[in-house]
Design an enzyme around this catalytic site. Sequence first.
Site, PDB file in Angstrom:
ATOM      1  N   GLY A 106       0.836  -1.186   0.000  1.00 40.53           N
ATOM      2  CA  GLY A 106       0.000   0.000   0.000  1.00 40.53           C
ATOM      3  C   GLY A 106       0.868   1.232   0.000  1.00 40.53           C
ATOM      4  O   GLY A 106       2.053   1.176   0.351  1.00 40.53           O
TER       5      GLY A 106
ATOM      6  N   SER B  79       9.501   2.916  -1.695  1.00 39.00           N
ATOM      7  CA  SER B  79       9.132   1.566  -2.137  1.00 39.00           C
ATOM      8  C   SER B  79       9.593   0.503  -1.145  1.00 39.00           C
ATOM      9  O   SER B  79      10.749   0.514  -0.706  1.00 39.00           O
ATOM     10  CB  SER B  79       9.793   1.305  -3.501  1.00 39.00           C
ATOM     11  OG  SER B  79       9.413   0.043  -3.985  1.00 39.00           O
ATOM     12  N   GLY B  80       8.696  -0.404  -0.794  1.00 39.40           N
ATOM     13  CA  GLY B  80       9.062  -1.626  -0.084  1.00 39.40           C
ATOM     14  C   GLY B  80       9.636  -1.465   1.319  1.00 39.40           C
ATOM     15  O   GLY B  80      10.323  -2.360   1.791  1.00 39.40           O
TER      16      GLY B  80
ATOM     17  N   SER C  60       7.704   4.835  -4.155  1.00 38.61           N
ATOM     18  CA  SER C  60       6.809   3.705  -4.438  1.00 38.61           C
ATOM     19  C   SER C  60       6.828   3.362  -5.919  1.00 38.61           C
ATOM     20  O   SER C  60       6.855   4.254  -6.782  1.00 38.61           O
ATOM     21  CB  SER C  60       5.383   4.103  -4.021  1.00 38.61           C
ATOM     22  OG  SER C  60       4.464   3.232  -4.620  1.00 38.61           O
ATOM     23  N   SER C  61       6.789   2.071  -6.209  1.00 32.04           N
ATOM     24  CA  SER C  61       6.756   1.651  -7.619  1.00 32.04           C
ATOM     25  C   SER C  61       5.483   2.136  -8.314  1.00 32.04           C
ATOM     26  O   SER C  61       5.420   2.176  -9.539  1.00 32.04           O
ATOM     27  CB  SER C  61       6.876   0.127  -7.719  1.00 32.04           C
ATOM     28  OG  SER C  61       5.901  -0.480  -6.902  1.00 32.04           O
ATOM     29  N   ASP C  62       4.475   2.524  -7.538  1.00 33.59           N
ATOM     30  CA  ASP C  62       3.230   3.035  -8.124  1.00 33.59           C
ATOM     31  C   ASP C  62       3.278   4.538  -8.381  1.00 33.59           C
ATOM     32  O   ASP C  62       2.255   5.135  -8.753  1.00 33.59           O
ATOM     33  CB  ASP C  62       2.046   2.715  -7.202  1.00 33.59           C
ATOM     34  CG  ASP C  62       1.783   1.222  -7.124  1.00 33.59           C
ATOM     35  OD1 ASP C  62       1.830   0.562  -8.173  1.00 33.59           O
ATOM     36  OD2 ASP C  62       1.559   0.707  -6.006  1.00 33.59           O
TER      37      ASP C  62
ATOM     38  N   HIS D 233      -3.296   3.823  -2.434  1.00 31.39           N
ATOM     39  CA  HIS D 233      -3.489   2.543  -3.119  1.00 31.39           C
ATOM     40  C   HIS D 233      -3.279   1.440  -2.094  1.00 31.39           C
ATOM     41  O   HIS D 233      -2.336   1.482  -1.315  1.00 31.39           O
ATOM     42  CB  HIS D 233      -2.486   2.397  -4.259  1.00 31.39           C
ATOM     43  CG  HIS D 233      -2.480   1.037  -4.881  1.00 31.39           C
ATOM     44  ND1 HIS D 233      -3.629   0.431  -5.348  1.00 31.39           N
ATOM     45  CD2 HIS D 233      -1.477   0.146  -5.106  1.00 31.39           C
ATOM     46  CE1 HIS D 233      -3.320  -0.759  -5.829  1.00 31.39           C
ATOM     47  NE2 HIS D 233      -2.027  -0.967  -5.686  1.00 31.39           N
TER      48      HIS D 233
ATOM     49  N   HIS E 264      -4.206  -3.076  -1.310  1.00 30.92           N
ATOM     50  CA  HIS E 264      -4.753  -4.346  -1.799  1.00 30.92           C
ATOM     51  C   HIS E 264      -5.738  -4.877  -0.757  1.00 30.92           C
ATOM     52  O   HIS E 264      -5.745  -6.065  -0.429  1.00 30.92           O
ATOM     53  CB  HIS E 264      -3.636  -5.358  -2.065  1.00 30.92           C
ATOM     54  CG  HIS E 264      -2.794  -5.025  -3.257  1.00 30.92           C
ATOM     55  ND1 HIS E 264      -1.847  -5.873  -3.758  1.00 30.92           N
ATOM     56  CD2 HIS E 264      -2.771  -3.928  -4.068  1.00 30.92           C
ATOM     57  CE1 HIS E 264      -1.266  -5.309  -4.820  1.00 30.92           C
ATOM     58  NE2 HIS E 264      -1.809  -4.124  -5.023  1.00 30.92           N
TER      59      HIS E 264
ATOM     60  N   ASP F  97     -23.058   8.049   1.495  1.00 30.89           N
ATOM     61  CA  ASP F  97     -22.453   9.132   2.281  1.00 30.89           C
ATOM     62  C   ASP F  97     -21.128   9.597   1.679  1.00 30.89           C
ATOM     63  O   ASP F  97     -20.720  10.737   1.871  1.00 30.89           O
ATOM     64  CB  ASP F  97     -22.178   8.648   3.716  1.00 30.89           C
ATOM     65  CG  ASP F  97     -23.428   8.668   4.585  1.00 30.89           C
ATOM     66  OD1 ASP F  97     -24.366   9.426   4.264  1.00 30.89           O
ATOM     67  OD2 ASP F  97     -23.454   7.929   5.588  1.00 30.89           O
TER      68      ASP F  97
ATOM     69  N   HIS G 191      -6.604  -6.072 -10.049  1.00 32.97           N
ATOM     70  CA  HIS G 191      -5.523  -5.512  -9.229  1.00 32.97           C
ATOM     71  C   HIS G 191      -6.091  -5.036  -7.892  1.00 32.97           C
ATOM     72  O   HIS G 191      -6.047  -5.781  -6.918  1.00 32.97           O
ATOM     73  CB  HIS G 191      -4.837  -4.403 -10.035  1.00 32.97           C
ATOM     74  CG  HIS G 191      -3.665  -3.785  -9.345  1.00 32.97           C
ATOM     75  ND1 HIS G 191      -2.828  -2.896  -9.961  1.00 32.97           N
ATOM     76  CD2 HIS G 191      -3.211  -3.906  -8.075  1.00 32.97           C
ATOM     77  CE1 HIS G 191      -1.881  -2.516  -9.112  1.00 32.97           C
ATOM     78  NE2 HIS G 191      -2.100  -3.109  -7.971  1.00 32.97           N
TER      79      HIS G 191
ATOM     80  N   TYR H 276     -24.289  17.831   7.709  1.00 34.96           N
ATOM     81  CA  TYR H 276     -23.957  16.740   8.619  1.00 34.96           C
ATOM     82  C   TYR H 276     -22.747  17.112   9.467  1.00 34.96           C
ATOM     83  O   TYR H 276     -21.798  17.703   8.969  1.00 34.96           O
ATOM     84  CB  TYR H 276     -23.640  15.487   7.801  1.00 34.96           C
ATOM     85  CG  TYR H 276     -23.249  14.302   8.638  1.00 34.96           C
ATOM     86  CD1 TYR H 276     -24.205  13.441   9.136  1.00 34.96           C
ATOM     87  CD2 TYR H 276     -21.917  14.075   8.952  1.00 34.96           C
ATOM     88  CE1 TYR H 276     -23.840  12.362   9.915  1.00 34.96           C
ATOM     89  CE2 TYR H 276     -21.543  13.000   9.736  1.00 34.96           C
ATOM     90  CZ  TYR H 276     -22.515  12.148  10.220  1.00 34.96           C
ATOM     91  OH  TYR H 276     -22.159  11.086  10.988  1.00 34.96           O
TER      92      TYR H 276
HETATM   93 ZN    ZN Z   1      -0.994  -2.692  -6.231  1.00 36.37          ZN
END
Ligand code: ZN
Length: 243
Positions: free
Chosen positions: A27, A44-45, A73-75, A94, A96, A119, A170, A228
């Site tokens: 994530g 990353s990682g 991050s690789s993303d 992001h 999983h 909501d 994914h 609200y």
């Molecule tokens: Zn992913």
Amino acid sequence: MLEQLKQEVYEANMQLPKLDLVTFTWGNVSGIDRAAGLFVIKPSGVAYDKLTPDDMVVVNLKGEVVEGRLNPSSDTPTHTVLYNAFPDIGGIVHTHSPWAVAFASAQLPVPALNTTAADTFYGDVPVTAPLTQAQIERAYEAETGNAIVTTFQDEGIDPTAVPAVLVAQHGPFAWGATPAQAVYNAKVLEVVAEIDYHALTLSHKDSHVPQYLLDKHYYRKHGKDAYYGQSNPQSGTHAAHQA
Ligand SMILES: [Zn+2]
């Protein structure tokens, strides 16, 4: 540079394991300073219990590292595409998380079946088309971002009104005005996906909320007539984080 944003992004990343949204290091959260044209993202990682605010990596809107000792991050290319395409978002997450990944695996949107969904999401959370072999071989992470943008364009969805998506086969990306808001939206998506799984198991009839209930719940919390929670005079926004 961007020390405050690094702290904010670090804290938002640390919410992921606390909220049971990540397993291992699967994530990442980022947050952007629009004035500077730079965003801050998790390296990353790196295990969450080893992470520090100083480990955060600063990246420009071309996806180039501007500051940081560690690889981002690789993303990062996915985040870059989304920040460029969706100018109103301030943070992206992001994960999983398993219920959302279940819908992404089945290539089904997460439907708005109840007020918990309405909501936060003004309609179904869409699912992208699966990436093609050419897309994956060309620029996998950037093409993941392009697939998300295409889905919102093709389906005419406002990314501010529906602040999340499932990437087919994914998993989920969610976003918001801030990194914390993005994490909040990612958790709501996970809860809604779990509820929806059970609802769809119990009944195959179309149980979408009617438009008037969707309108009522979404606009109680969003937009100029939101009422609200406690209005926040500092940010001028309503307290969407409250349950
Ligand atoms: Zn992913």
